[in-house]
Design a protein around this motif. Structure first.
Motif, PDB file in Angstrom:
ATOM      1  N   LEU A   1       0.849  -1.196   0.000  1.00 56.00           N
ATOM      2  CA  LEU A   1       0.000   0.000   0.000  1.00 56.00           C
ATOM      3  C   LEU A   1       0.884   1.246   0.000  1.00 56.00           C
ATOM      4  CD1 LEU A   1      -3.052   0.845   0.285  1.00 56.00           C
ATOM      5  CD2 LEU A   1      -2.558   1.117   2.721  1.00 56.00           C
TER       6      LEU A   1
ATOM      7  N   SER B   1       0.436   7.612  -0.182  1.00 58.66           N
ATOM      8  CA  SER B   1      -0.678   8.527  -0.435  1.00 58.66           C
ATOM      9  C   SER B   1      -2.012   7.861  -0.144  1.00 58.66           C
ATOM     10  CB  SER B   1      -0.628   9.035  -1.880  1.00 58.66           C
ATOM     11  OG  SER B   1      -0.736   7.964  -2.799  1.00 58.66           O
ATOM     12  N   ARG B   2      -2.169   6.597  -0.537  1.00 53.63           N
ATOM     13  CA  ARG B   2      -3.433   5.917  -0.253  1.00 53.63           C
ATOM     14  C   ARG B   2      -3.577   5.632   1.236  1.00 53.63           C
ATOM     15  NH1 ARG B   2      -6.027   0.485  -3.124  1.00 53.63           N
ATOM     16  NH2 ARG B   2      -8.175   0.943  -2.491  1.00 53.63           N
TER      17      ARG B   2
ATOM     18  N   ARG C   1      -4.806   8.734   2.811  1.00 52.06           N
ATOM     19  CA  ARG C   1      -6.217   8.977   2.482  1.00 52.06           C
ATOM     20  C   ARG C   1      -7.132   8.081   3.319  1.00 52.06           C
ATOM     21  NH1 ARG C   1      -4.344   8.986  -2.871  1.00 52.06           N
ATOM     22  NH2 ARG C   1      -5.281   6.919  -3.262  1.00 52.06           N
ATOM     23  N   LEU C   2      -6.724   6.830   3.522  1.00 49.82           N
ATOM     24  CA  LEU C   2      -7.546   5.919   4.313  1.00 49.82           C
ATOM     25  C   LEU C   2      -7.711   6.400   5.748  1.00 49.82           C
ATOM     26  CD1 LEU C   2      -6.133   2.458   3.156  1.00 49.82           C
ATOM     27  CD2 LEU C   2      -8.420   3.341   2.694  1.00 49.82           C
TER      28      LEU C   2
END
Length: 259
Positions: A139, A142-143, A146-147
């Motif tokens: 992962l 950036s993701r 965001r999560l």
């Protein structure tokens, strides 16, 4: 409890033992490990099928075939083994799948808290996995940010929430937060960007090492290798480790290193 590295190890067992192999026989020794399917139907649907390459998402393992797919969750004590048909069967071997070429896939599980599902097609697999978040392995930052953006509650609770991030369990979460020097009960909203980046970087390092080992290694330089000592001390600073309940699970951390 099997976590992402363990299940990745089981994927390797499945691939080496059953990938491309035909099912010559199925023996359900304990139907208590089956979920949503009877022993009779499982045997009927798998007989003569040829397994394709298995894949993993979080703590779930999917084994497609030229018919239905097997979907495995290992609960607290489940594991997959590759054996010869004449190897002694253990008391907790619940499901035996005999393959062409003389190999036998065995599902062993002492507590039977989860188990094996049969999915008729890809859509059925998707429905089983629908509530999971993205897989923790690989992962990107950036993701990950965001999560966690706007997430309420503590950071350990967030890391072990499978609907947010799939694959991390109790041992991994404690190890990651110890390496990132973040207390497990810290509010996600209270963490700054640098702390979140440290958590993400620690997650990547811990998962890479753990996947290579096929489990969360109980190395003495890891928190995991100290947490069950009679008088556990921090591998980094040598001070006594703290223990309590966080996110409903036993949690171990260092009061000095994880402020």
């Amino acid at each position: 409890m099997p976590e992402l590295p363990d299940v990745e190890g089981f994927r390797g067992v499945m691939q080496r033992c059953a990938g491309g192999r035909r099912v010559d026989g199925v023996e359900v020794r304990d139907a208590g490990v089956l979920r949503g399917v009877t022993a009779r139907r499982l045997c009927r649907e798998l007989q003569g099928r040829r397994f394709a390459q298995p894949w993993r998402h979080g703590k779930w393992l999917v084994t497609p075939s030229d018919g239905p797919a097997l979907v495995w969750h290992f609960g607290m004590t489940g594991e997959l083994l590759c054996a010869a048909p004449d190897d002694a069967v253990e008391a907790h071997d619940r499901l035996l799948i005999t393959l062409d070429g003389g190999r036998q896939l065995r599902y062993r599980d002492r507590r039977k808290l989860q188990g094996v599902r049969l999915a008729a097609d890809e859509a059925a697999v998707e429905r089983i996995l629908a509530d999971l978040g993205p897989d923790a392995r690989g992962l990107d930052l950036s993701r990950f940010l965001r999560l966690l953006s706007g997430r309420r509650g503590g950071i350990k609770s967030a890391l072990t929430d499978q609907s947010l991030l799939a694959g991390l369990g109790n041992l991994l979460a404690d190890e990651i937060l110890w390496r990132a020097r973040v207390r497990p009960d810290r509010s996600v909203r209270g963490l700054d960007d640098d702390e979140l980046r440290r958590v993400h970087a620690a997650m990547g390092r811990v998962l890479r090492s753990s996947v290579r080992a096929g489990r969360v290694p109980a190395r003495r330089g890891w928190l995991t290798g100290r947490r069950d000592d009679a008088e556990p001390v921090c591998p980094r600073c040598g001070r006594p480790l703290a223990s309590g309940r966080t996110a409903g699970r036993r949690t171990v951390w260092c009061e000095h290193c994880q402020r």
